[in-house]
Enzyme design. Structure first.
Site, PDB file in Angstrom:
ATOM      1  N   ASP A 106      -7.691  -1.801   4.186  1.00  0.00           N
ATOM      2  CA  ASP A 106      -6.315  -1.372   4.498  1.00  0.00           C
ATOM      3  C   ASP A 106      -6.074  -1.239   5.998  1.00  0.00           C
ATOM      4  O   ASP A 106      -5.309  -0.395   6.457  1.00  0.00           O
ATOM      5  CB  ASP A 106      -5.982  -0.019   3.826  1.00  0.00           C
ATOM      6  CG  ASP A 106      -6.221  -0.058   2.333  1.00  0.00           C
ATOM      7  OD1 ASP A 106      -6.192  -1.154   1.766  1.00  0.00           O
ATOM      8  OD2 ASP A 106      -6.428   1.022   1.736  1.00  0.00           O
ATOM      9  N   CYS A 114      43.755  50.250 -11.983  1.00  0.00           N
ATOM     10  CA  CYS A 114      43.612  49.909 -10.562  1.00  0.00           C
ATOM     11  C   CYS A 114      44.941  49.506  -9.929  1.00  0.00           C
ATOM     12  O   CYS A 114      45.069  49.511  -8.708  1.00  0.00           O
ATOM     13  CB  CYS A 114      42.579  48.808 -10.381  1.00  0.00           C
ATOM     14  SG  CYS A 114      42.886  47.352 -11.388  1.00  0.00           S
ATOM     15  N   HIS A 135       0.848  -1.199   0.000  1.00  0.00           N
ATOM     16  CA  HIS A 135       0.000   0.000   0.000  1.00  0.00           C
ATOM     17  C   HIS A 135       0.883   1.248   0.000  1.00  0.00           C
ATOM     18  O   HIS A 135       1.793   1.363   0.824  1.00  0.00           O
ATOM     19  CB  HIS A 135      -0.888   0.014   1.244  1.00  0.00           C
ATOM     20  CG  HIS A 135      -1.911   1.123   1.224  1.00  0.00           C
ATOM     21  ND1 HIS A 135      -3.042   1.060   0.448  1.00  0.00           N
ATOM     22  CD2 HIS A 135      -1.956   2.313   1.862  1.00  0.00           C
ATOM     23  CE1 HIS A 135      -3.760   2.172   0.622  1.00  0.00           C
ATOM     24  NE2 HIS A 135      -3.113   2.955   1.465  1.00  0.00           N
TER      25      HIS A 135
END
Length: 839
Positions: A165, A728, A129
Site C-alpha cells: 500500500d 390567570c 484502499h
C-alpha cells in the site's frame, strides 16, 4: 439555421468520437458487491472489461462480481491463488495475459497479485484502499480508523505496488467520522457509494492521460496488522471513548470481547452515553474496575475516566446473539415447543431459505444464513418473502443478523408470532374511589420511562380533596434522583428510541389517539379534576377536559406541517447563495405547571412539545397531581413509546432540579413571578436552556357610564369569579365610572348573594372550594390587609362555615392605587373596585 444545425452536428460528432476513443480494455481483479458495482459502472461508461479475475464459488454460490460478469458473457477466471511460496503460478499468469488488458482495476482485492501481473498492462494497475494513505496501510484500515479515534475517514486509489500500500496516489476522498459510526456506517454512507464513483473517475483520468502519480509521504505513515479475534480482547484501563472506539472498530468483524462468567462474550453496537447512570443490574466483567449495568436499553460500561458507553448486543461463543438487555434472561430464550400451526410456518420459512441458499442441499437447524453465502440483499428478499407468505408477521433486517442460524431464527419468529417480544402490559397500582356515580381509578406513583414507580426514597405526601379536607391518595414525592432518571429516559427516547425516528404523520396519529382516549375518559378525568382541584364538575367537563382534548387534536394536525423556509439574501445576479431554516425538535423539555387548571395547562404545554418531536418531563403542581398521572396512563394506551412522557409529582425542589438539569433543552413554567425569576436564573446558569414563562398579572376591566349595565355586571362577575377566581386572566381590578358605580356595586352584590357555594360534583353548584388550604389562608389574609388599608369590604371576605376550603365571593370598593390589594394579584374570588370621575 441549417448552417447552425450542421455546426452542432459536427461538434457532437467530434465529441462522441473523443468519448469512444478515450476508453480502455480492462481486467477487473477482486470480488464483492463493490467489485460488481465498479464493473457495471465501467461497462456503462464505455470501457471494455476483457476479463474478470475473482475467487472460487463459496458453498456453490458465485461471488457477486463473477455473477454479473457471467451474466454479460464476460470471461471470468476463478483462481484460489495467484502464487505458491512467493512464486507466480504459470497457468494463472498465462490465463491472465490472454485477455490483453491495458489496465488492471483492483476494487477490494483480497488476494496477493504478483508484480508480473501488476506491471503487465500498458497502464499498470490501480487499487482501492479504504483509508487516507499513507495512514493505516494494511488490510484492517477501516477498523483502525475507528479504533484510533480518527475524526476523518476516507479512501485512496493508488498505483498498485507489491501489496504494501505504498504506491503513488492517484486520487483521495475523505469524510467526517461521527461519534458513534461503525465500520458498516462508514462503508454504507461513504466508502461504498463514493468509492465506486471514484474508481470509475480514476479509470477515465488514466484513459484521458490526466492521472497523477503522487508519491506517498513517509510523514504520518502508519501500518497496522490485520485484526484477529485473539487480538480483539478489551483492555479495560482506558477512557470510555477509547473503549467505545475499540468496540466499534471491531464491529462486526472480528468482534471485541471480554470474559463474563468464565465465557467469552463479544460486544456489538456501542455508543457513548451521557448523563446520569441509568438503573440496572450489576454484571461483573473480568478485568473491569467497575461492574457493567444490564439496563433495559443494553449493557452500560464504564471507562477509567468514569464516563459511560452503551453496548446493545452480545454474542456468546456458540454464535448465539442476544440483546444485551436480556443477558440475565438469556436462558429463557432456550428452545420452545412449536404448535402444529407454527410447524407449518417453519416449513414455509425453510422453503424460503432453500430458495435463497440454492447451493445448500438440506436446510438444518445449524445452517447459518450468512456462512452459506447469503448477502445483505438476500436478507431483504427473505424478510419480504416471509411477509408475503406468512400473513401479518413483521420482521426487521436486524432480526436476521441476531439469529442467523435456521433453528435460532425459527425460535425468534415463533416468539414474535406469539407476541412474547412485546412490551409487558403496564402495571398500575390504583387508588379507587366510588364517587360521582362511577368508580374512579387513579395512579399515584411517579411515571418514569413508561412505568409507574415509587419515588427512589419511598417518600409520599397526601393529595387532599379541598371539598372536605380528606386524603384522596398518598402520592409519590419525587426526588432529584427521580428527576434524573426521568430526564435520562426522555433523552434516551429522543436520541435512540423510535420516537426520534418516527414519521411525523405517525406521531400525529398517536396524538389523535390520545385525544380520543381523553374524550372517552372525559367524565372520569373531570371527576378527578373536581375532587383534586375543587373545580366545579360542569366547568371541568367543558373547559378543563374539553379544551385539553381540543388542544391535543389541534397540535396532532401540526405534526406533519412543521416546515422550514428559504430566505432570499441577495437579489444581485449572478447569485449562488441560499439561506434556509430547518425546524428540528430541541430534545428533552421540562414542564412545570400550576394547580388552577391541572390538565389544561398540561395540554397547552405538552401537546405542542410532543407535536414538534420533543420528549418531556413534567412536574404537576404538588397539590393537583392526579389528572397528570391519569394522563400518563392514557398516553401508554395511545401508543407513546416509553420515555417520551414522564411525570414527576413533587415539591418545589423537583421543579428546581428540572431548571438545573444540564440535559433539559427547554423549560416551560407557569406560576408566580418570584419563582419565575429563580427559574430563569437557574436555566441560565445551568446550560443556558430556552425558557418560556407565564407569570402573575393584574389585568384591568374598565366600565364606562354608557355601557349596557346588565352585560357589564355579567362580564364583571365572570371575569372575577370564574373557576373560583383561580384564573390567570382574571380581572384583578375593576375601574367603574362614578355615575354608574353605586348601581354596579349594588347589582354585583345582589348576584354574588345568589351564587350557590357547595360540592363541585353537584351539577347546580356555582362556586366550589379554593384549591388548597394554604391558598385559602392567603386569600383571607389578603382581605384582612384590604380592610386595614381602608378599602370598604362590601360583601364576603370570610371562610364559609362548612368542611373544606370554601370562601365567600368577596367585593371591595374604595380601593386606591397605593393599596396592597390594588397592586397584588389575589388569584381568588375577590372583586377589587376603584371609582373614577365621569369624563
Amino acid at each position: 439555421m441549417l448552417s447552425k444545425a450542421n455546426h452542432l452536428l459536427r461538434k457532437f460528432s467530434s465529441t462522441a468520437t473523443a468519448y469512444y476513443q478515450n476508453k480502455l480494455k480492462l481486467a477487473l481483479i477482486g470480488q464483492s458487491l463493490f467489485g460488481q458495482e465498479v464493473y457495471k459502472r465501467l461497462q456503462k461508461e464505455g470501457h471494455k472489461v476483457v476479463g474478470v479475475f475473482t475467487v472460487p464459488d463459496k458453498n456453490g454460490k458465485a461471488d457477486p462480481l463473477a455473477s454479473a460478469a457471467e451474466k454479460d458473457g464476460t470471461p471470468v477466471f476463478k483462481f484460489p491463488r495467484w502464487r505458491v511460496k512467493g512464486k507466480p503460478i504459470e497457468e494463472v499468469i498465462e490465463a491472465y495475459k490472454s485477455v490483453g488488458a491495458e489496465l488492471n482495476v483492483l476494487p477490494y482485492c483480497t488476494q496477493f497479485i504478483p508484480m508480473d501481473v501488476i506491471d503487465s498492462p500498458k497502464h499498470g494497475s490501480i487499487i482501492y484502499h479504504p483509508s487516507i494513505l499513507p495512514r493505516h496501510r494494511g488490510a484492517s484500515a477501516i477498523n483502525w480508523t475507528l479504533i484510533q479515534g480518527d475524526k476523518k475517514a476516507g479512501f485512496t486509489i493508488f498505483w498498485a505496488d507489491d501489496g504494501l500500500d505504498t504506491g503513488p496516489i492517484l486520487l483521495q476522498r475523505e469524510c467526517d467520522v461521527a461519534p458513534n459510526d461503525t465500520v458498516d456506517d462508514l462503508y454504507n454512507r461513504f466508502l461504498f457509494p463514493e468509492g465506486i464513483k471514484a474508481m470509475v473517475e480514476a479509470v477515465q483520468l488514466i484513459a484521458d492521460g490526466k492521472a497523477p502519480h503522487i508519491t506517498q509521504p513517509e510523514e504520518g505513515a502508519t501500518y497496522e496488522g490485520i485484526q484477529k479475534k485473539e487480538n480483539a480482547e478489551i483492555s479495560w484501563d482506558q477512557s470510555a471513548a477509547a473503549l467505545h472506539n475499540w468496540i466499534r472498530g471491531h464491529d462486526k468483524v472480528p468482534g471485541a470481547w471480554a470474559m463474563i462468567d468464565d465465557k467469552m462474550v463479544t460486544f456489538y453496537g456501542s455508543s457513548l452515553l451521557h448523563g446520569s447512570p441509568p438503573l440496572g443490574e450489576e454484571l461483573a466483567i473480568k478485568g473491569a474496575a467497575k461492574p457493567g449495568l444490564v439496563t433495559e436499553n443494553g449493557l452500560v460500561l464504564f471507562g477509567s475516566d468514569g464516563k459511560m458507553l452503551l453496548v446493545r448486543n452480545l454474542q456468546f461463543e456458540d454464535g448465539r446473539m442476544i440483546p444485551a438487555s436480556k443477558y440475565f434472561s438469556a436462558d429463557e430464550l432456550s428452545a420452545i415447543e412449536l404448535t402444529e400451526e407454527e410447524k407449518e410456518m417453519a416449513e414455509n420459512i425453510k422453503s424460503i431459505w432453500k430458495g435463497i441458499l440454492s447451493n445448500v442441499a438440506v436446510i438444518e437447524d445449524t445452517t447459518d444464513f450468512f456462512k452459506s453465502g447469503a448477502s445483505s440483499m438476500d436478507v431483504v428478499r427473505m424478510i419480504e418473502e416471509i411477509k408475503q407468505k406468512c400473513g401479518e408477521l413483521e420482521l426487521q433486517n436486524e432480526d436476521v443478523y441476531m439469529a442467523p442460524k435456521f433453528g435460532e431464527f425459527i425460535q425468534m419468529v415463533v416468539r414474535k408470532h406469539r407476541g412474547e417480544d412485546k412490551e409487558k402490559e403496564l402495571v398500575i397500582d390504583y387508588v379507587s374511589k366510588d364517587v360521582n356515580r362511577m368508580t374512579v381509578k387513579m395512579p399515584y406513583q411517579c411515571f418514569i420511562n413508561g412505568k409507574f414507580v415509587n419515588a427512589e426514597d419511598g417518600g409520599t405526601y397526601d393529595s387532599i380533596n379541598p371539598t372536605d379536607g380528606s386524603v384522596i391518595a398518598k402520592v409519590s414525592l419525587a426526588t432529584a434522583a427521580d428527576v434524573d432518571k426521568a430526564v435520562a429516559a426522555a433523552k434516551n427516547a429522543f436520541e435512540h428510541g423510535e420516537w426520534g425516528k418516527m414519521n411525523a404523520r405517525d406521531r400525529g396519529r398517536i396524538l389523535y389517539r390520545l385525544a380520543d382516549l381523553m374524550e372517552e375518559h372525559q367524565e372520569e378525568l373531570a371527576t378527578i379534576e373536581a375532587i383534586d382541584s375543587g373545580a366545579v364538575y360542569t366547568l371541568a367537563l367543558k373547559t378543563h377536559i374539553g379544551m385539553s382534548v381540543q388542544t391535543f387534536r389541534y397540535f396532532a394536525g401540526w405534526c406533519d406541517k412543521i416546515q422550514g423556509s428559504t430566505i432570499p439574501i441577495n437579489h444581485a445576479r449572478p447569485n449562488h447563495n441560499l439561506t434556509f431554516t430547518k425546524k428540528e425538535p430541541l430534545g428533552v423539555c421540562g414542564i412545570v405547571i400550576p394547580w388552577n387548571y391541572p390538565l389544561m395547562m398540561l395540554a397547552w404545554k405538552s401537546a405542542v412539545c410532543l407535536a414538534a418531536g420533543n420528549t418531556l418531563v413534567l412536574k404537576p403542581a404538588q397539590v393537583t397531581p392526579l389528572t397528570a398521572l391519569k394522563f400518563a396512563e392514557l398516553s401508554v394506551k395511545a401508543g407513546f413509546p416509553k420515555g417520551v412522557i414522564n411525570i414527576v409529582p413533587g415539591s418545589g425542589s423537583t421543579g428546581q432540579r428540572l431548571s438545573d438539569h444540564p440535559d433539559i433543552r427547554k423549560l416551560g413554567f407557569t406560576g408566580s413571578t418570584p419563582t419565575g425569576k429563580q427559574i430563569m436564573k437557574s436555566c441560565a446558569v445551568s446550560n443556558l436552556k430556552k425558557v418560556s414563562l407565564e407569570l402573575g398579572g393584574k389585568s384591568p376591566l374598565i366600565i364606562f357610564n354608557d355601557c349596557e349595565l346588565d352585560k357589564a355586571v355579567r362580564m364583571g362577575m365572570g371575569a372575577v369569579f370564574f373557576n373560583k377566581g383561580e384564573n390567570c386572566i382574571a380581572a384583578g381590578r375593576l375601574f367603574v365610572e362614578e355615575s354608574v358605580h353605586d348601581e354596579f356595586v349594588r347589582r354585583v352584590v345582589e348576584e354574588a348573594k345568589k351564587m350557590k357555594i357547595g360540592d363541585p360534583l353537584d351539577r347546580s353548584t356555582d362556586h366550589g372550594p379554593q384549591n388548597h388550604k394554604g391558598h385559602l389562608d392567603k386569600l383571607l389574609k389578603y382581605c384582612e390587609t384590604g380592610v386595614k388599608e381602608g378599602a370598604t369590604l362590601v360583601y364576603g371576605g370570610r371562610q364559609v362555615g362548612r368542611p373544606g376550603f370554601f370562601m365567600e365571593p368577596t367585593i371591595f370598593t374604595d380601593v386606591e392605587d397605593h393599596m396592597f390589594i390594588a397592586q397584588e394579584e389575589s388569584f381568588g374570588p375577590i372583586m377589587v373596585i376603584s371609582k373614577f370621575q365621569d369624563g
